[in-house]
Design an enzyme around this catalytic site. Structure first.
Site, short mmCIF file in Angstrom:
data_model
loop_
_atom_site.label_atom_id
_atom_site.label_comp_id
_atom_site.label_asym_id
_atom_site.label_seq_id
_atom_site.Cartn_x
_atom_site.Cartn_y
_atom_site.Cartn_z
CG ASP A 97 30.14 48.98 46.74
OD1 ASP A 97 29.10 48.25 47.21
OD2 ASP A 97 30.30 49.04 45.61
CG ASP A 287 38.01 49.52 45.66
OD1 ASP A 287 38.06 50.90 46.11
OD2 ASP A 287 37.18 49.46 44.77
CB CYS A 325 56.41 38.13 39.45
SG CYS A 325 54.82 37.56 40.38
CB CYS A 327 52.79 34.95 41.82
SG CYS A 327 52.63 34.65 40.23
ZN LIG Z 1 53.68 36.29 38.86
#
Ligand SMILES: [Zn+2]
Length: 392
Positions: A97, A287, A325, A327
């Site tokens: 930025d 962002d 999820c 992850c």
């Molecule tokens: Zn997760």
């Protein structure tokens, strides 16, 4: 043969106003719509670069903040290291930025003139001066792949007159930014230069549309910015205290009017729901500090809304943060364990919550892209909104 450009942008599928495409930079290809994790001081807080690159997250582009890096460690240190990519050890794309927003948010501590902005450094209290020319010099020294023009932001509830003055200043600063940028590119000041993907190897420069909540000024700002001509265009000055309904009114009006063949970047927004809604209005790039900041304060974003890990109800809960999820945190750890870490003040709590939150944001965008490509984005949007409003 046409002249090589710094970036290429190709839209591959469209579903209403929502677009799925590929942004090619000198440091790799980025599928859009894309979420860019924020790396304020040369670090995405609480997560290692290996994790950002892992299949779990696979972040293709991250942000750096000109204001913070300029004040500390300073341009000389980063130049001596060979640019920001080398300094931090990140070979993928970087966007910086301009510092305009950070200086603006200092409020009473800054003084704005036609020339630029004078302010006191939050690091050592010294008097500093940031202008379009200085910002371009710093961003060239950082060697980011995408550079933002130096702009001024009007407050969310600014009057028409005040917004118009600020917007016209932004337009004059955009022109000065581009002139300085061109000069620096031809002088070879860009430390990140690299020849790849049939591109020019130079930095790309994005313009910023201002105009607060006034649609007539937003359209005028868009016209002024497009007339100067940039590689991509951003909507700035949103999520700065205005009503959310007004924010979406501005996005809905402006995004579809932005050049079709250039990336459209909505700066500093927002929650996963905001991202999906802005994609529906034609935005390609985002962002936001929310996934990292909220990760450090014990808040997880999940497919069923926000979850506060501090709550006593998780003390014996063996389920992961988010059962849908994939992850590595959700594959391995329970809410009970994460709550225990948080309550004990263990740094691993922030690290694990940040990892999951970033995975959730990036995975949401993956889902968005797939649904646009398969023509099922309206269904994805409806189901996503219904699920996230459940809130446990
Ligand atoms: Zn997760």
């Amino acid at each position: 043969m046409t002249k090589a450009t710094p970036i290429k942008f190709e839209i591959q599928s469209q579903c209403g106003e929502a677009r799925a495409g590929v942004l090619t930079t000198r440091r790799g290809q980025i599928e859009t719509p894309v979420f860019m994790p924020v790396g304020t001081a040369g670090t995405v807080k609480g997560i290692r670069f290996e994790e950002l690159e892992s299949a779990d997250l696979d972040a293709r582009i991250i942000l750096g903040n000109t204001y913070h890096l300029w004040l500390r460690p300073g341009v000389d240190v980063i130049k001596a290291a060979g640019g920001l990519h080398r300094f931090i050890g990140w070979d993928r794309a970087l966007l910086t930025d301009s510092g305009g927003f950070q200086v603006w948010s200092l409020g009473a501590l800054r003084k704005i003139s036609e020339e630029g902005t004078e302010f006191r450094s939050h690091v050592d209290g010294s008097l500093r001066f940031l202008s379009p020319e200085v910002s371009m010099e710093v961003q060239a020294a950082l060697g980011s792949d995408i550079v933002m023009v130096f702009d001024e932001c009007a407050p969310g509830q600014a009057s028409h007159e005040e917004t118009e003055r600020s917007m016209n200043l932004t337009a004059r600063w955009a022109k000065r930014s581009k002139d300085a940028f061109e000069r620096l590119q031809s002088e070879g000041a860009d430390t990140g230069r690299i020849q790849a993907n049939d591109l020019s190897g130079r930095q790309a420069l994005f313009g910023i549309i201002q105009g607060a909540g006034h649609l007539d000024l937003r359209r005028l700002s868009l016209e002024q910015t497009v007339n100067i001509g940039f590689d991509g265009y951003a909507i700035g000055g949103l999520s700065v205290g205005e009503e959310k309904s007004l924010m979406f009114e501005v996005i809905e009006d402006i995004a579809p009017r932005m050049p079709n063949d250039a990336p459209r970047y909505l700066m500093g927004v927002g929650t996963p729901e905001d991202l999906v809604e802005a994609v529906a209005r034609g935005v390609d790039m985002f962002d936001c500090v929310l996934p990292t900041r909220n990760g450090r304060t014990g808040q997880a974003f999940t497919s069923r809304g926000k979850l506060n890990i501090k709550n006593a109800q998780w003390a014996n809960d063996s389920r992961p943060l988010d059962e849908s999820c994939r992850c590595s945190v959700c594959q391995r750890h329970s809410r009970a364990y994460l709550r225990h870490l948080y309550m004990s003040g263990e740094m691993l709590a922030s690290i694990l919550l940040t990892h999951h939150n970033l995975a959730f944001f990036l995975d949401t965008m993956r889902g968005v892209r797939q649904s646009i490509r398969s023509g099922e984005f309206p269904k994805f949007r409806r189901e996503f909104t219904e699920r996230s409003s459940i809130s446990e």
